[in-house]
Design an enzyme around this catalytic site. Structure first.
Site, PDB file in Angstrom:
ATOM      1  N   ASP A  74     -50.540  42.680  50.266  1.00  0.00           N
ATOM      2  CA  ASP A  74     -51.110  41.275  50.578  1.00  0.00           C
ATOM      3  C   ASP A  74     -49.996  40.425  49.636  1.00  0.00           C
ATOM      4  OD1 ASP A  74     -52.112  42.375  48.199  1.00  0.00           O
ATOM      5  OD2 ASP A  74     -54.023  42.071  48.566  1.00  0.00           O
ATOM      6  N   GLU A 133     -57.272  36.432  49.267  1.00  0.00           N
ATOM      7  CA  GLU A 133     -58.001  35.972  48.284  1.00  0.00           C
ATOM      8  C   GLU A 133     -59.047  35.205  48.599  1.00  0.00           C
ATOM      9  OE1 GLU A 133     -58.397  37.233  45.482  1.00  0.00           O
ATOM     10  OE2 GLU A 133     -56.351  37.894  44.835  1.00  0.00           O
TER      11      GLU A 133
END
Length: 384
Positions: A74, A133
């Site tokens: 990520d 997130e």
């Protein structure tokens, strides 16, 4: 040239300087792309995604493929003002790699660099994922069909840094590693007025107190204690002065469970409690529960046991079996569609993930990379 510690530290520090929020990781994407293009080979394909412009996939065609192995990193950061004093701290005010995604990317770049010089036996896809997130980038990728056809990994792996583990120590388990999460928001609509005449209104502050206490019974009275769960309210907002009853109170929090069924049961019970409190107090209460993107990270038992077997064979790799954690991660959504395993990588810091003072121990980078690279090559050597 082999990937060395200085390479990984450079990638991590460069990326640490330019943190960007979910779906706005354009500088990060440019940095990654420039690095990867510098290693371009005839057996590497770089794919960008029009509908998800900060995402990127890199595919290595294997020499004798029997499977496609995927690795995901990520790339987004958090709305946190960094307070580390590092010479390479964030240059973007109010944004920080406070969850270690700079570490995740540096390991992924190391893999791309290494396999550009050592063509793998099986196909390998390295996926740089935006928006872990807050915008559910894993779900977006799956729903867009990014992993269909020749871009479909047969198995997916990912790493998350863990400050509580010694630098370079890897950790996972055969089962659920991270919890599934639901984000909770509640708006209580009462009737405000003078605080001296509460009988003429409907006090949302008192109602909120009743509701908060009842919500704490969800885990203690509705969830099997062996399974566990969390209902935490982290925000309450209502009123503006001492002698006025407000019209509304806003509550916000998080709900977590180690199983999807457990999460569904908890969210259903929360809705029932809210409806009951609204009826008992003759007020309107709106509740919003966002679920479906941050599902439990359920490691595939066969793949996890295979990885554990590799770790047992390698005495040079520091490893300890993990315990389930209430951490949320949208890799869980990907693992609902493609079997795989997530691991912790210890980065040895006294500050927690999401802390403005998080400063990972870079001694974790090289052993983390080597273990990951060696496992991928070992996995590919196993055949079908």
């Amino acid at each position: 040239m082999p990937v060395n510690e200085e390479d990984l530290k450079t990638y991590r520090r460069d990326l640490h300087k330019i943190p960007e929020l979910a779906l706005a990781e354009f500088k990060t994407h440019r940095y990654l792309l420039e690095k990867i293009q510098s290693w371009q080979t005839n057996f590497m394909t770089i794919r960008q995604v029009e509908e998800l412009p900060t995402a990127m996939l890199v595919k290595f065609s294997g020499t004798d493929p029997s499977r496609t192995v995927g690795y995901r990193a990520d790339i987004d950061a958090l709305p946190v003002t960094e307070d580390t004093g590092l010479p390479f701290e964030s240059t973007h005010k109010g944004v920080m790699h406070a969850c270690g995604h700079d570490v995740h990317m540096s390991l992924a770049l190391g893999l791309v660099q290494y396999f550009s010089e050592h063509q793998p036996k099986d196909n390998l896809i390295v996926f740089f994922q935006p928006a872990e997130e807050s915008k559910s980038g894993g779900k977006l990728a799956v729903d867009l069909g990014i992993f269909e056809g020749e871009w479909h990994p047969d198995e997916f792996y990912g790493i998350h840094d863990q400050p509580n583990l010694p630098a370079g120590t890897l950790s996972t388990l055969a089962g659920t590693l991270f919890a599934g999460t639901a984000e909770l928001e509640i708006d209580i609509h009462g009737q405000g007025g003078h605080a001296a005449y509460p009988h003429l209104g409907k006090d949302p502050i008192v109602i909120s107190a009743e509701l908060i206490m009842l919500l704490q019974t969800v885990v203690s009275r509705d969830v099997d204690p062996i399974e566990g769960g969390v209902v935490s309210l982290g925000m309450i907002s209502g009123g503006f002065t001492n002698n006025v009853i407000p019209d509304t109170v806003h509550l916000a929090g998080t709900v977590r469970s180690m199983t999807k069924d457990g999460l569904d049961k908890m969210t259903t019970r929360i809705r029932q409690i809210v409806e009951g409190v609204a009826l008992a107090n003759d007020v309107k209460i709106n509740v919003r529960l966002e679920t479906g993107s941050y599902l439990p990270v359920e490691n595939n038992p066969d793949l996890a046991n295979n990885l554990l077997s590799f770790m047992e064979q390698r005495q040079d790799i520091a490893f300890e079996e993990a315990k389930p954690a209430m951490t949320g991660e949208d890799f869980g959504y990907i693992l609902q569609h493609i079997p795989g395993v997530m691991l912790w990588l210890g980065v040895n810091d006294n500050h927690s993930l999401h802390s403005a003072k998080l400063n990972i121990d870079e001694a974790a980078l090289l052993p983390g990379f080597n273990a990951l690279k060696d496992f991928i090559e070992w996995r590919m050597s196993q055949g079908e």
